[in-house]
Design a protein around this motif. Structure first.
Motif, PDB file in Angstrom:
ATOM      1  N   ARG A 279       0.848  -1.200   0.000  1.00 23.57           N
ATOM      2  CA  ARG A 279       0.000   0.000   0.000  1.00 23.57           C
ATOM      3  C   ARG A 279       0.888   1.257   0.000  1.00 23.57           C
ATOM      4  O   ARG A 279       0.609   2.236  -0.708  1.00 23.57           O
ATOM      5  CB  ARG A 279      -0.856  -0.082   1.268  1.00 23.57           C
ATOM      6  N   LEU A 280       1.927   1.207   0.801  1.00 20.51           N
ATOM      7  CA  LEU A 280       2.825   2.361   0.936  1.00 20.51           C
ATOM      8  C   LEU A 280       3.526   2.671  -0.385  1.00 20.51           C
ATOM      9  O   LEU A 280       3.589   3.831  -0.813  1.00 20.51           O
ATOM     10  CB  LEU A 280       3.850   2.050   2.044  1.00 20.51           C
ATOM     11  N   LEU A 281       4.017   1.632  -1.054  1.00 17.86           N
ATOM     12  CA  LEU A 281       4.706   1.839  -2.340  1.00 17.86           C
ATOM     13  C   LEU A 281       3.785   2.533  -3.340  1.00 17.86           C
ATOM     14  O   LEU A 281       4.177   3.455  -4.049  1.00 17.86           O
ATOM     15  CB  LEU A 281       5.157   0.505  -2.925  1.00 17.86           C
ATOM     16  N   ARG A 282       2.540   2.092  -3.369  1.00 21.46           N
ATOM     17  CA  ARG A 282       1.584   2.698  -4.318  1.00 21.46           C
ATOM     18  C   ARG A 282       1.291   4.139  -3.936  1.00 21.46           C
ATOM     19  O   ARG A 282       1.110   5.004  -4.786  1.00 21.46           O
ATOM     20  CB  ARG A 282       0.287   1.890  -4.353  1.00 21.46           C
ATOM     21  N   HIS A 283       1.239   4.392  -2.642  1.00 17.81           N
ATOM     22  CA  HIS A 283       0.943   5.740  -2.162  1.00 17.81           C
ATOM     23  C   HIS A 283       2.080   6.703  -2.528  1.00 17.81           C
ATOM     24  O   HIS A 283       1.843   7.854  -2.877  1.00 17.81           O
ATOM     25  CB  HIS A 283       0.747   5.696  -0.644  1.00 17.81           C
ATOM     26  N   VAL A 284       3.308   6.208  -2.478  1.00 20.21           N
ATOM     27  CA  VAL A 284       4.469   7.036  -2.825  1.00 20.21           C
ATOM     28  C   VAL A 284       4.447   7.353  -4.321  1.00 20.21           C
ATOM     29  O   VAL A 284       4.772   8.464  -4.738  1.00 20.21           O
ATOM     30  CB  VAL A 284       5.781   6.298  -2.461  1.00 20.21           C
ATOM     31  N   GLY A 285       4.064   6.376  -5.132  1.00 19.20           N
ATOM     32  CA  GLY A 285       4.043   6.585  -6.581  1.00 19.20           C
ATOM     33  C   GLY A 285       5.453   6.591  -7.148  1.00 19.20           C
ATOM     34  O   GLY A 285       6.313   5.851  -6.678  1.00 19.20           O
ATOM     35  N   GLU A 286       5.697   7.457  -8.118  1.00 16.97           N
ATOM     36  CA  GLU A 286       6.959   7.394  -8.861  1.00 16.97           C
ATOM     37  C   GLU A 286       8.005   8.400  -8.402  1.00 16.97           C
ATOM     38  O   GLU A 286       8.939   8.699  -9.136  1.00 16.97           O
ATOM     39  CB  GLU A 286       6.680   7.583 -10.349  1.00 16.97           C
ATOM     40  N   ASP A 287       7.852   8.920  -7.214  1.00 17.35           N
ATOM     41  CA  ASP A 287       8.835   9.893  -6.719  1.00 17.35           C
ATOM     42  C   ASP A 287      10.065   9.141  -6.206  1.00 17.35           C
ATOM     43  O   ASP A 287      10.014   8.483  -5.154  1.00 17.35           O
ATOM     44  CB  ASP A 287       8.192  10.716  -5.595  1.00 17.35           C
ATOM     45  N   PHE A 288      11.167   9.255  -6.927  1.00 18.22           N
ATOM     46  CA  PHE A 288      12.353   8.484  -6.533  1.00 18.22           C
ATOM     47  C   PHE A 288      13.167   9.150  -5.429  1.00 18.22           C
ATOM     48  O   PHE A 288      14.177   8.617  -4.992  1.00 18.22           O
ATOM     49  CB  PHE A 288      13.212   8.161  -7.770  1.00 18.22           C
ATOM     50  N   ASP A 289      12.705  10.306  -4.954  1.00 19.14           N
ATOM     51  CA  ASP A 289      13.317  10.880  -3.756  1.00 19.14           C
ATOM     52  C   ASP A 289      12.747  10.254  -2.490  1.00 19.14           C
ATOM     53  O   ASP A 289      13.155  10.591  -1.383  1.00 19.14           O
ATOM     54  CB  ASP A 289      13.128  12.404  -3.724  1.00 19.14           C
ATOM     55  N   VAL A 290      11.792   9.368  -2.652  1.00 20.04           N
ATOM     56  CA  VAL A 290      11.293   8.607  -1.498  1.00 20.04           C
ATOM     57  C   VAL A 290      11.821   7.182  -1.622  1.00 20.04           C
ATOM     58  O   VAL A 290      11.617   6.525  -2.644  1.00 20.04           O
ATOM     59  CB  VAL A 290       9.749   8.566  -1.458  1.00 20.04           C
ATOM     60  N   LYS A 291      12.495   6.731  -0.587  1.00 24.82           N
ATOM     61  CA  LYS A 291      12.979   5.343  -0.584  1.00 24.82           C
ATOM     62  C   LYS A 291      12.180   4.563   0.445  1.00 24.82           C
ATOM     63  O   LYS A 291      12.071   5.002   1.601  1.00 24.82           O
ATOM     64  CB  LYS A 291      14.459   5.282  -0.196  1.00 24.82           C
ATOM     65  N   VAL A 292      11.644   3.442   0.017  1.00 21.96           N
ATOM     66  CA  VAL A 292      10.972   2.546   0.956  1.00 21.96           C
ATOM     67  C   VAL A 292      11.870   1.328   1.084  1.00 21.96           C
ATOM     68  O   VAL A 292      12.022   0.548   0.137  1.00 21.96           O
ATOM     69  CB  VAL A 292       9.571   2.147   0.452  1.00 21.96           C
ATOM     70  N   LEU A 293      12.507   1.197   2.232  1.00 18.58           N
ATOM     71  CA  LEU A 293      13.564   0.179   2.373  1.00 18.58           C
ATOM     72  C   LEU A 293      13.251  -0.781   3.515  1.00 18.58           C
ATOM     73  O   LEU A 293      12.686  -0.373   4.527  1.00 18.58           O
ATOM     74  CB  LEU A 293      14.898   0.872   2.648  1.00 18.58           C
ATOM     75  N   THR A 294      13.653  -2.016   3.314  1.00 23.84           N
ATOM     76  CA  THR A 294      13.441  -3.008   4.381  1.00 23.84           C
ATOM     77  C   THR A 294      14.703  -3.848   4.542  1.00 23.84           C
ATOM     78  O   THR A 294      15.670  -3.688   3.797  1.00 23.84           O
ATOM     79  CB  THR A 294      12.289  -3.987   4.053  1.00 23.84           C
ATOM     80  N   ASN A 295      14.624  -4.760   5.480  1.00 24.44           N
ATOM     81  CA  ASN A 295      15.720  -5.712   5.677  1.00 24.44           C
ATOM     82  C   ASN A 295      15.983  -6.497   4.388  1.00 24.44           C
ATOM     83  O   ASN A 295      17.090  -6.963   4.162  1.00 24.44           O
ATOM     84  CB  ASN A 295      15.424  -6.650   6.850  1.00 24.44           C
TER      85      ASN A 295
END
Ligand code: UDP
Length: 409
Positions: A279-295
């Protein structure tokens, strides 16, 4: 089958510089009284979230102080953890209740785990959070002292869940909460201790890093240190409001050239995590200044440390929060923390002194905006944050509180 967690050793003497002379003597005195005592700790999982974070530091230090401490985790599958997540959510105020079938699974898994461990060997058993709380019913024999440690924000608990948990809690010899607001029916409990959690200043998560170490991590994740970075580190959990954080960022982004890192490990007892991640990835969309990172992107304790140290400010926009170690971690790294005005976060953030307590997205936006416009404020707030953590929320103080409780039992 017993699942015992392996932990690397630590030396208490490395931590003595964080203590006053008086506290150092007190810890030595308490540990002499407890020398050789066998302590068993039980939690749901050894990976992800604040409980595991604390136990990886607390247990080796207690061992070095002369106690014989072991940590066991539950053997259970996703159907159990889906139920315990419901219990967790219910204790934080969500409506609903368990079905009889769910209750049955919850109890049977605990019974099975209780019978496969050898509780007999312990003098004191410390059970963390609701997942293993029913264990006491299946193995209690009057020889051990049982302590239940609650790490969640129960200030507004749904009674259906509170009553269930309370039916076990009342059998414990002592119960530990982080704050007074989290306790109900205290008079029916045998003993209540108020102990806030802590961080380990020497762990991989919190130790000092050089500027070039931080830069290397930033580069590895295609981020840069020349533009302000906002960071929230949290399990992907609705209570941590990750979507709200992205909304705040989007509003700020219209006026500031900023970046956002949303870092969230996937805990094995948190099946909801993947859904929210998507859900979060879709909410961010295509802005590559946002990084969604995990283990799964290789973000471990060291990388979290680097992102927190390289941040311009830290957000922890929780809606409910037992304590919020991520707040402590940010303050320790001399960063202003903008945190939800809830639960354990209110113990840590002194509004306007080391960060800001916010009641909604608008307030979080305003405070972030203010800091981006007044970067000179960042270092003032940051210095106060580190001092505050040093006085109140280091593992040394935490261990002292536990030892006092053990001795009193
Ligand atoms: N954490 C981490 N990586 C992540 C997300 C969280 O190492 O991607 C750590 C975080 O640094 C902190 C702990 O997990 O030490 C979370 O504890 P907190 O009390 O903030 O929240 P909880 O998960 O217990 O609700």
């Amino acid at each position: 089958m017993r699942k015992v967690v392996e932990i690397k050793s630590k030396r208490f003497e490395d931590y003595e510089s964080f203590l006053t002379e008086e506290d150092r003597k007190e810890i030595k005195r308490l540990s002499a009284t407890l020398k050789g005592r066998k302590i068993g700790m039980y939690s749901a999982t050894a990976f992800g979230g604040g409980v595991a974070e604390i136990l990886y530091s607390m247990i080796p230090l207690m061992r070095d102080l002369g106690m014989d401490v072991e940590w066991e985790v539950l053997e259970a599958d996703n159907s159990f953890f889906n139920i315990t997540k419901k219990i967790h959510n219910g204790l934080q105020g969500q409506s609903g209740s368990l079905t009889e079938e769910e209750k049955e699974i919850y109890l049977r898994v605990n019974e099975k785990n209780a019978k496969s461990t050898n509780v007999e060997q312990y003098d004191i058993v410390v059970v963390h959070d609701p997942q293993p709380i029913p264990m006491i019913e299946y193995v209690r024999n009057g020889k051990q002292k049982w302590v239940w440690r609650c790490h969640i924000d129960t200030s507004n608990a749904n009674p259906a869940y509170w009553d269930l948990i309370f039916s076990f809690m009342k059998d414990y010899d002592a119960t530990i909460f982080t704050m007074k607001d989290f306790i109900k029916d205290a008079s029916k409990l045998k003993k209540v201790a108020l102990i806030p959690p802590s961080i380990d200043p020497l762990s991989e998560k919190n130790r000092e890093l050089s500027r070039s170490e931080i830069e290397t991590v930033f580069q590895r994740y295609d981020t840069d240190m020349t533009r302000p970075m906002l960071v929230q580190v949290s399990r992907f959990d609705p209570w941590k409001d990750p979507l709200g954080v992205v909304d705040i960022y989007k509003r700020l982004k219209k006026d500031f050239d900023i970046q956002l890192a949303m870092i969230g490990s996937m805990a094995s007892d948190d099946p909801e995590g993947w859904l929210l991640y998507d859900r979060l990835l879709r909410h961010v969309g295509e802005d590559f200044d946002v990084k969604v990172l995990t283990n799964f992107n290789g973000v471990g304790a060291y990388e979290v440390n680097a992102f927190q140290r390289g941040a311009f400010l830290i957000l922890q926009k929780s809606i409910k929060e037992g304590f919020g170690l991520t707040v402590t971690e940010g303050l320790w790294k001399e960063k202003p923390v903008i945190g939800g005005n809830v639960g354990g976060i209110t113990l840590q953030i002194k509004d306007g002194i080391n960060g800001y307590l916010v009641n909604d997205n608008d307030e979080a936006y305003e405070r972030s905006r203010y800091l981006l416009e007044h970067p000179e404020e960042v270092s003032r707030l940051g210095k106060n944050g580190k001092e505050y953590v040093k006085k109140n929320f280091l593992i040394t103080r935490h261990i002292m509180d536990y030892l006092r409780l053990f001795v009193s039992l």
